[in-house]
Design a protein around this motif. Structure first.
Motif, short mmCIF file in Angstrom:
data_model
loop_
_atom_site.label_atom_id
_atom_site.label_comp_id
_atom_site.label_asym_id
_atom_site.label_seq_id
_atom_site.Cartn_x
_atom_site.Cartn_y
_atom_site.Cartn_z
N ILE A 1 -8.39 -30.26 23.88
CA ILE A 1 -7.31 -30.26 24.87
C ILE A 1 -6.46 -29.00 24.74
CG2 ILE A 1 -5.18 -31.40 25.59
CD1 ILE A 1 -6.53 -34.07 24.87
N ARG A 2 -6.09 -28.67 23.53
CA ARG A 2 -5.28 -27.46 23.32
C ARG A 2 -6.03 -26.22 23.81
NH1 ARG A 2 -4.11 -30.14 18.34
NH2 ARG A 2 -5.64 -28.87 17.22
N SER B 1 2.58 -22.53 22.66
CA SER B 1 1.85 -23.32 21.68
C SER B 1 2.83 -24.29 21.04
CB SER B 1 1.21 -22.42 20.61
OG SER B 1 2.19 -21.69 19.90
N ASN B 2 2.30 -25.26 20.31
CA ASN B 2 3.09 -26.36 19.74
C ASN B 2 3.74 -27.22 20.81
OD1 ASN B 2 3.97 -27.75 17.33
ND2 ASN B 2 6.04 -27.05 17.77
N ASP B 3 3.25 -27.13 22.05
CA ASP B 3 3.67 -28.08 23.07
C ASP B 3 2.73 -29.28 23.09
OD1 ASP B 3 1.64 -26.37 23.96
OD2 ASP B 3 2.17 -26.62 26.07
N PRO C 1 3.51 -26.36 13.79
CA PRO C 1 3.73 -25.24 14.71
C PRO C 1 3.00 -23.97 14.30
CG PRO C 1 5.79 -26.36 14.21
CD PRO C 1 4.78 -26.90 13.26
N VAL C 2 2.92 -23.74 13.00
CA VAL C 2 2.24 -22.54 12.50
C VAL C 2 0.74 -22.70 12.66
CG1 VAL C 2 1.97 -21.01 10.51
CG2 VAL C 2 4.12 -22.25 10.85
N SER D 1 -2.22 -14.97 22.22
CA SER D 1 -0.97 -14.74 21.50
C SER D 1 0.11 -15.54 22.20
CB SER D 1 -0.61 -13.25 21.49
OG SER D 1 0.58 -13.03 20.77
N THR D 2 0.53 -16.62 21.59
CA THR D 2 1.36 -17.61 22.27
C THR D 2 2.83 -17.52 21.87
OG1 THR D 2 0.90 -19.26 20.57
CG2 THR D 2 -0.55 -19.23 22.49
N LYS D 3 3.61 -18.27 22.56
CA LYS D 3 5.05 -18.43 22.33
C LYS D 3 5.25 -19.82 21.73
CE LYS D 3 7.06 -18.98 26.27
NZ LYS D 3 7.42 -20.35 26.66
#
Length: 771
Positions: free
Chosen positions: A41-42, A59-61, A143-144, A156-158
């Motif tokens: 999914i990610r 990312s981390n959403d 998150p990391v 390269s995400t936020k």
């Protein structure tokens, strides 16, 4: 000019995460399979956003259950009762799910953490629990991990984090004598460590969500915002921080937000477009402004003309380099992809007016391209097509029904009040219903088993005849009535086996609604709902529930409640038309429900429940805006329930609501009986009803149906003993805290048997309780 997204739906376009989680919980798959589903999914979400050519993707959403619970685990804010599960990090998901759902095994019995609504949405979050000696630690590096996972795939995400002040403000003090904001000095070092790990991993931008900046803030919180973000900036002077606010305008917090040492500030221009002028007049270089112009809460296509005017104004003032374009909030709150709606379930005429998460990504990019065209944009085919659809919707004959509008206009004060006051009604109803002290009931639905869901699916696909379908439903209803009689419940329900969802079911029988096949959104955990779309004026062509309620009542001498969803909840849990005031749409729905209530009464149904679990959810975020909403919301409920005789008992149900500050309005609804969620909060909610001296009858939920854990009789008795201290015993009911459709039959039967035992124990000891 940059484009970005605040967050993307994590359930999967076919609800893959829901099914994988439920299979994992039932032991049908192992953790490796679950993690593979999540990873897929990610990966798909990042690819879709990259293909939409956004400059910054999040990312981390992603979350297995809830982003606030994720943050609690990351920060090591784990309630002490779960310490038995914290030792084995390889089983972190089991700890995580125990916090969300509770756990009950032979050697382990842990209650779930409290759950409540995420601001004014139908999404539920797991409430952080804080104690005076609360400690924090960098416990989980999710998150990391997910930032690195995206980087390995070429994105390269936020990284998205809940901001430190919002995290604390979302939580609850679990003991007296301290303020949760006192914990900031222990919390901030862990945030700094987390941010440091992200920076070390290569994060250039970090998104810190601070939606509390769109709320009324106390002076201390304002001061802490300034100190906390200054410390983050000192520690990481080169980090690009995007702070997001949403669901309301900044108003008096505008100067605070603009004073913070951040690189970009996101504002919700769907909820409050008027704030843009003040922000542009006061923002100082080099801060950028992220314009939330694409609606992240609703499904209508963006009106490019309106959005481009806002974008143009910002560019003129700030220049293109300091303007960002984004949705108003995370796209978590809308369905995944309109392209999946491939058949006639969604009429093409209406489909062309809609935009889901994937389409909203395209809208963001198209707006950026059109903004650069400036005066030539009106010749662009994309702009022309957008405006054609906007105009087609305005002119469509599908939307307007003059008879409905005239009926709303003709409403008079007497349409909003019962014939007599509650005291008179109560005596009449007690004589008619002849119920014992502490009467027992359920909220409405019973388990929606695989067999029942398959039955509805076969009927929808015309694989069985309507007669076969109804015969099976009659069998299920009869079994439910017999089971309730055997358990000893006092007021029964028919089980709602014919219903897919408490809002969708009614919308399918009302004019003015359309539906999707795959328009799922997450409500909590693995619970997904498919909100109807209200596109036009609403009316009821024919009775909706009378047949099944009357059938159930014919099977028993006991009272069977008619079960309806209230107008405010139907409004709140639908995607609502945006071309007229919400209160007008709500009154149209209320008249349709009122017609159904009257027909149920005429069919001999003596108790009718009109559920309003969403009434507090609809409150504006700012207290100063509450009065208008509460006025029309309460009036809509009363409109739907006031056309019956005194002998008919009107029930309502509410869940996950803090009632203290609106208790007078809850009383003004004038329901004969209200049932509320109280179990997760250990009856804390009842304090409001006691202090206010709530005049009507009340059923505080004595067990949490959102957890598979089955409480004991003693636990339920203990909760009701707390209730008796603030509410007279002769006005108390005993019931679960919500409907039972998501549970299985064995745990439902066991819990209801314990609940009836608890009521019988209470009746025997009532004199001691009252004394």
């Amino acid at each position: 000019m940059q484009t970005h997204n605040l967050g993307y739906p994590r359930i999967g376009s076919q609800r893959e995460l829901k099914f994988a989680c439920e299979q994992y919980w039932s032991g049908k798959i192992d953790v490796t399979v679950l993690q593979k589903v999540a990873s897929d999914i990610r990966k798909r979400n990042w690819r879709l956003q990259s293909e939409a050519d956004l400059d910054l993707i999040p990312s981390n959403d992603f979350s297995y259950y809830d982003q606030v619970l994720d943050m609690s685990l990351v920060l090591g804010a784990i309630p002490k009762r779960y310490e038995v599960l914290t030792g084995q990090k390889e089983q972190l998901l089991d700890l995580y799910f125990a916090m969300a759902r509770g756990v009950q095994k032979e050697d382990l019995d842990l209650t779930a953490m409290e759950m409540t609504k995420w601001f004014d949405t139908n999404y539920h979050y797991i409430v952080p629990e804080f104690t005076a000696d609360q400690t924090f630690e960098f416990f989980d590096d999710k998150p990391v991990r997910e930032f690195k996972e995206a980087l390995e795939l070429g994105y390269s995400t936020k990284p998205v984090l809940i901001g430190p002040l919002t995290y604390l403000l979302l939580g609850k003090e679990k003991e007296d004598g301290f303020d949760k904001l006192d914990l900031i000095d222990r919390l901030l070092p862990v945030y700094l460590e987390l941010i440091g790990n992200l920076v070390e991993a290569g994060a250039e931008w970090i998104q810190l969500d601070e939606p509390f900046l769109a709320m009324d803030l106390e002076t201390r919180a304002v001061e802490l915002y300034q100190r906390v973000y200054q410390e983050i900036r000192v520690q990481y002077p080169d980090l690009k921080i995007l702070m997001t606010t949403y669901f309301e305008g900044l108003r008096e917090n505008l100067s605070l937000a603009l004073s913070l040492p951040i690189c970009a500030l996101h504002i919700d221009l769907v909820r409050d477009p008027s704030q843009l002028d003040d922000i542009l007049d006061n923002v100082k270089s080099p801060m950028s402004i992220s314009l939330g112009v694409v609606d992240g809460r609703n499904v209508w296509i963006n009106n490019y003309d309106n959005s481009l005017k806002l974008i143009g104004k910002a560019i003129e003032k700030l220049g293109e380099d300091r303007v960002m374009i984004a949705p108003s909030c995370s796209l978590l709150h809308v369905p995944c992809d309109l392209q999946l709606e491939y058949d006639a379930a969604l009429p093409p005429t209406i489909k062309q007016w809609l935009s889901f998460a994937r389409q909203k990504l395209g809208e963001i990019k198209e707006l950026a391209v059109l903004a650069e065209l400036d005066s030539n944009r009106k010749e662009d085919p994309t702009y022309i097509e957008n405006q054609r659809r906007i105009e087609a919707r305005k002119r469509s004959e599908l939307i307007h029904d003059e008879n409905v509008k005239a009926r709303v206009s003709a409403l008079r004060p007497e349409n909003f009040s019962r014939m007599s006051g509650f005291g008179t009604r109560q005596q009449i109803q007690k004589s008619r219903l002849n119920l014992p002290l502490f009467p027992t009931t359920t909220i409405g639905s019973f388990p929606q088993t695989v067999d029942i869901r398959q039955l509805r699916l076969k009927h929808r696909r015309a694989e069985i005849t309507n007669d076969q379908y109804e015969l099976e439903l009659q069998t299920a209803t009869k079994k439910a009535i017999q089971l309730q009689e055997a358990i000893g419940l006092d007021v029964l329900v028919h089980g709602e086996f014919e219903r897919n969802d408490m809002v969708e079911y009614f919308g399918q029988q009302l004019d003015g609604f359309v539906f999707t096949r795959f328009g799922w959104v997450q409500s909590y955990g693995s619970r997904c709902v498919k909100p109807p779309i209200i596109f036009g004026d609403v009316k009821r062509p024919k009775p909706m529930t009378v047949k099944w309620s009357a059938y159930a009542q014919s099977l028993t001498e006991k009272v069977v409640k008619g079960m309806l969803t209230g107008p405010v909840t139907i409004l709140q849990w639908s995607f609502v038309r945006d071309d007229q005031p919400r209160k007008d749409t709500c009154n149209q729905i209320a008249l349709a429900i009122a017609d159904e209530v009257k027909d149920l009464e005429s069919a001999g149904i003596s108790a009718i429940q009109v559920d309003e679990p969403a009434i507090r959810e609809g409150l504006p975020l700012r207290r100063g805006d509450w009065s208008d909403y509460l006025d029309w919301a309460v009036r809509a409920f009363r409109l739907s329930t006031s056309n019956v005789k005194d002998k008919t008992q009107i029930h309502t149900h509410m869940c996950y609501s803090e009632f203290n500050d609106i208790i007078e309005h809850i009383a003004a609804m004038d329901a004969d009986v209200i049932t509320i969620e109280c179990s997760r909060s250990q009856m804390e909610l009842l304090d409001a009803f006691g202090k206010f001296n709530y005049p009507n009858e009340i059923g505080p939920g004595v067990y949490d149906i959102h957890s598979p854990r089955v409480p004991t009789r003693e636990e339920m008795v203990d909760l009701m003993e707390k209730a008796v201290r603030v509410i007279p015993a002769d006005r108390l009911w005993v019931n679960p805290d919500c409907g039972l459709k998501t549970r299985n039959w064995p745990e439902t039967i066991k819990a209801l048997e314990a609940m009836v035992d608890a009521a019988q124990t209470l009746r025997q000891s009532v004199s001691e309780l009252v004394d």
